[in-house]
Design a protein around this motif. Structure first.
Motif, PDB file in Angstrom:
ATOM      1  N   LYS A  98       0.803  -1.215   0.000  1.00 25.68           N
ATOM      2  CA  LYS A  98       0.000   0.000   0.000  1.00 25.68           C
ATOM      3  C   LYS A  98       0.843   1.276   0.000  1.00 25.68           C
ATOM      4  O   LYS A  98       0.301   2.357  -0.120  1.00 25.68           O
ATOM      5  N   THR A  99       2.145   1.154   0.147  1.00 24.57           N
ATOM      6  CA  THR A  99       2.987   2.342   0.196  1.00 24.57           C
ATOM      7  C   THR A  99       3.818   2.451  -1.066  1.00 24.57           C
ATOM      8  O   THR A  99       4.134   1.449  -1.706  1.00 24.57           O
ATOM      9  N   PRO A 100       4.201   3.678  -1.426  1.00 26.81           N
ATOM     10  CA  PRO A 100       5.048   3.835  -2.618  1.00 26.81           C
ATOM     11  C   PRO A 100       6.417   3.193  -2.407  1.00 26.81           C
ATOM     12  O   PRO A 100       6.933   3.170  -1.287  1.00 26.81           O
ATOM     13  N   THR A 101       6.977   2.673  -3.445  1.00 27.96           N
ATOM     14  CA  THR A 101       8.272   1.980  -3.334  1.00 27.96           C
ATOM     15  C   THR A 101       9.448   2.938  -3.403  1.00 27.96           C
ATOM     16  O   THR A 101      10.532   2.593  -2.979  1.00 27.96           O
ATOM     17  N   HIS A 102       9.257   4.119  -3.961  1.00 30.70           N
ATOM     18  CA  HIS A 102      10.314   5.118  -4.131  1.00 30.70           C
ATOM     19  C   HIS A 102      11.517   4.540  -4.863  1.00 30.70           C
ATOM     20  O   HIS A 102      12.651   4.969  -4.657  1.00 30.70           O
ATOM     21  N   GLY A 103      11.257   3.540  -5.697  1.00 32.84           N
ATOM     22  CA  GLY A 103      12.324   2.957  -6.504  1.00 32.84           C
ATOM     23  C   GLY A 103      13.181   1.931  -5.795  1.00 32.84           C
ATOM     24  O   GLY A 103      14.140   1.422  -6.360  1.00 32.84           O
ATOM     25  N   PHE A 104      12.848   1.598  -4.536  1.00 32.87           N
ATOM     26  CA  PHE A 104      13.625   0.598  -3.816  1.00 32.87           C
ATOM     27  C   PHE A 104      13.231  -0.795  -4.278  1.00 32.87           C
ATOM     28  O   PHE A 104      12.069  -1.071  -4.552  1.00 32.87           O
ATOM     29  N   SER A 105      14.216  -1.681  -4.312  1.00 33.97           N
ATOM     30  CA  SER A 105      13.936  -3.070  -4.662  1.00 33.97           C
ATOM     31  C   SER A 105      13.165  -3.725  -3.510  1.00 33.97           C
ATOM     32  O   SER A 105      13.155  -3.223  -2.385  1.00 33.97           O
ATOM     33  N   GLU A 106      12.543  -4.865  -3.798  1.00 34.54           N
ATOM     34  CA  GLU A 106      11.760  -5.555  -2.765  1.00 34.54           C
ATOM     35  C   GLU A 106      12.601  -5.940  -1.547  1.00 34.54           C
ATOM     36  O   GLU A 106      12.150  -5.748  -0.417  1.00 34.54           O
ATOM     37  N   PRO A 107      13.820  -6.466  -1.709  1.00 31.77           N
ATOM     38  CA  PRO A 107      14.622  -6.797  -0.520  1.00 31.77           C
ATOM     39  C   PRO A 107      14.905  -5.568   0.356  1.00 31.77           C
ATOM     40  O   PRO A 107      14.865  -5.656   1.586  1.00 31.77           O
ATOM     41  N   ILE A 108      15.170  -4.422  -0.262  1.00 27.62           N
ATOM     42  CA  ILE A 108      15.425  -3.210   0.522  1.00 27.62           C
ATOM     43  C   ILE A 108      14.143  -2.745   1.203  1.00 27.62           C
ATOM     44  O   ILE A 108      14.158  -2.361   2.378  1.00 27.62           O
ATOM     45  N   GLN A 109      13.020  -2.822   0.501  1.00 32.29           N
ATOM     46  CA  GLN A 109      11.730  -2.474   1.109  1.00 32.29           C
ATOM     47  C   GLN A 109      11.452  -3.370   2.317  1.00 32.29           C
ATOM     48  O   GLN A 109      10.975  -2.905   3.357  1.00 32.29           O
ATOM     49  N   LEU A 110      11.749  -4.638   2.177  1.00 35.18           N
ATOM     50  CA  LEU A 110      11.535  -5.599   3.257  1.00 35.18           C
ATOM     51  C   LEU A 110      12.394  -5.241   4.470  1.00 35.18           C
ATOM     52  O   LEU A 110      11.914  -5.251   5.604  1.00 35.18           O
ATOM     53  N   ASN A 111      13.659  -4.889   4.238  1.00 37.13           N
ATOM     54  CA  ASN A 111      14.536  -4.482   5.340  1.00 37.13           C
ATOM     55  C   ASN A 111      14.025  -3.206   6.010  1.00 37.13           C
ATOM     56  O   ASN A 111      14.063  -3.098   7.236  1.00 37.13           O
ATOM     57  N   ILE A 112      13.556  -2.253   5.232  1.00 39.00           N
ATOM     58  CA  ILE A 112      13.007  -1.014   5.796  1.00 39.00           C
ATOM     59  C   ILE A 112      11.781  -1.337   6.642  1.00 39.00           C
ATOM     60  O   ILE A 112      11.611  -0.812   7.744  1.00 39.00           O
ATOM     61  N   PHE A 113      10.940  -2.224   6.129  1.00 41.55           N
ATOM     62  CA  PHE A 113       9.744  -2.632   6.870  1.00 41.55           C
ATOM     63  C   PHE A 113      10.128  -3.275   8.206  1.00 41.55           C
ATOM     64  O   PHE A 113       9.622  -2.906   9.256  1.00 41.55           O
ATOM     65  N   ILE A 114      11.045  -4.233   8.159  1.00 40.46           N
ATOM     66  CA  ILE A 114      11.460  -4.943   9.373  1.00 40.46           C
ATOM     67  C   ILE A 114      12.120  -3.980  10.356  1.00 40.46           C
ATOM     68  O   ILE A 114      11.857  -4.027  11.558  1.00 40.46           O
ATOM     69  N   ASP A 115      12.970  -3.088   9.852  1.00 41.46           N
ATOM     70  CA  ASP A 115      13.643  -2.122  10.728  1.00 41.46           C
ATOM     71  C   ASP A 115      12.650  -1.160  11.378  1.00 41.46           C
ATOM     72  O   ASP A 115      12.920  -0.622  12.451  1.00 41.46           O
ATOM     73  N   GLY A 116      11.497  -0.956  10.754  1.00 41.77           N
ATOM     74  CA  GLY A 116      10.489  -0.053  11.298  1.00 41.77           C
ATOM     75  C   GLY A 116       9.571  -0.699  12.324  1.00 41.77           C
ATOM     76  O   GLY A 116       8.762  -0.014  12.945  1.00 41.77           O
TER      77      GLY A 116
END
Length: 93
Positions: free
Chosen positions: A3-21
């Protein structure tokens, strides 16, 4: 994540950002469910695990939903209470 914009990040980086949050308790639960650190899983394994946990939470919430078949005392509306008060006052007079 969907549901959030990816801002051009790959899925693995998005996943790390999600987990870190996540909060500490959520991270701990995720790690425990993963049988170790969630970040040690492949992105596909981590996403499958998160989606499985989400589906389980939704099922639990749906099962816990209580839909009363008739009104109980605690479910009276203010309109019901006002009418009951009027009826009581009529009976006293």
């Amino acid at each position: 994540m969907r549901k959030t914009p990816t801002h051009g990040f790959s899925e693995p980086i998005q996943l790390n950002i999600f987990i870190d949050g996540l909060g500490p308790q959520s991270k701990q639960l995720l790690d425990a469910t993963a049988g170790g650190k969630i970040k040690m899983k492949t992105p596909d394994e981590a996403m499958d695990l998160i989606e499985s946990m989400d589906a389980s939470d939704i099922a639990i919430l749906r099962d816990r939903a209580h839909i009363p078949t008739k009104k109980s005392l605690l479910e009276l509306t203010s309109q019901n209470a006002l009418q009951a008060s009027r009826d009581t006052n009529r009976n006293i007079q």
